[in-house]
Design an enzyme around this catalytic site. Sequence first.
Site, PDB file in Angstrom:
ATOM      1  N   SER A 118       4.029 -22.221 -71.444  1.00 28.57           N
ATOM      2  CA  SER A 118       5.874 -22.496 -71.787  1.00 28.57           C
ATOM      3  C   SER A 118       6.156 -23.556 -70.564  1.00 28.57           C
ATOM      4  CB  SER A 118       6.479 -21.184 -71.299  1.00 28.57           C
ATOM      5  OG  SER A 118       8.048 -21.402 -71.557  1.00 28.57           O
ATOM      6  N   ASP A 146       9.173 -24.828 -68.778  1.00 24.96           N
ATOM      7  CA  ASP A 146      10.358 -24.044 -68.384  1.00 24.96           C
ATOM      8  C   ASP A 146      10.883 -25.229 -67.292  1.00 24.96           C
ATOM      9  OD1 ASP A 146      10.225 -21.983 -69.964  1.00 24.96           O
ATOM     10  OD2 ASP A 146       8.819 -21.044 -68.433  1.00 24.96           O
ATOM     11  N   SER A 161       9.152 -22.494 -74.570  1.00 21.49           N
ATOM     12  CA  SER A 161       9.841 -23.330 -73.597  1.00 21.49           C
ATOM     13  C   SER A 161      11.243 -23.123 -73.641  1.00 21.49           C
ATOM     14  CB  SER A 161       9.207 -24.787 -74.051  1.00 21.49           C
ATOM     15  OG  SER A 161       7.992 -24.774 -74.022  1.00 21.49           O
TER      16      SER A 161
END
Length: 354
Positions: free
Chosen positions: A278, A280, A240
């Site tokens: 992830s 983000d 991340s």
Amino acid sequence: MVKENRQKIRTHGLIVGKLPTGAKNDITDVAGVRVGHVTLDHPLDAGEGEYACTGVTAILPHGGSLFREKVTAASYVLNGFGKTTGLVQVNELGMLESPIMLTNTFSVPAVTQGTLQYMLDGHEEIGDTTGTINIVVGECNDSHLNSIRHCAVTPQDAIEAIRRASEGPVEEGAVGAGKGMVAFGYKGGIGSSSRIVRVDDACSYTVGVLVLSNFGRKEDLRIELLKSGSPALQEPADGSIIIVLATDAPVSDRQLLRLAKRTGIGLGRTGSHFGHGSGDIVIAFSTAHKIPHQATEWTETRTQLREDHPLMNELFAASAEATEEAIYNSLSQAVTTTGKKGNTIHALSFSSTN
């Protein structure tokens, strides 16, 4: 052996983009912005090999009361595998009224509680004679190095990170929330960079970015200079990143959202593909206007950049460039770190620091 005195990536010859940096080349080049860390680095009395390798990072848009003088803000989700707090209201109202706090995944509740307590202690009106407050916390998973199940971060750590926040150069690498993070198989964490956008000889604006990097594999890295001989973690992980963007440009929350989207360009240039697992996430704010919590007027007037002015494109470029360089700085300034069960993540090594 890598020296502990780590440097920004520019000292190794990697220049990102064309725009000039601020004096410190970090987010505190935006006047008034403050950053503070609390780092936990010690064994835990919870069994053999259990270790606290984690922390808290606080980003304050200015040194006054963030609740009484809010700032324009927006957030953008590149990939939503994350556990943040407060972003729903930020996007609904276009305002930020608390510090932006960063930590590990399981410490979001403790950091939220500590930040809330800090704000309540300084504002007797919250929840009494006026409304409640929206606390913003972002996270990444540091469980390879940190015994995350033991939730070592306390509310007091969040309070202390806020109290330590300063306008000085940002400490980067394996510090604060970045203590246990891994990027591209190497030691990652906190990184920062800035860009100056000039309107004319008398006027310029600053864009600053701070990242909490925790994503990618060695083979994803697109810059050969960074593919060092240091051993890299081979475990596949989506990881991340939290990206915090600050600017003093007079932009609306909608324009901030446009700047936030462009940080994804800088992230992609490093080699990220915003993986399935992830988180983000981008949080952006402008210090150009302070929005009073209480006012007698029913209208407000503010200066705002024209959408079609070439300056907007320069701000877009600044957002992308500063994000890319901040990620590289999180790598170049981190140090080799040993944590849970003796797990070790190596820092990048460079020919100039071997």
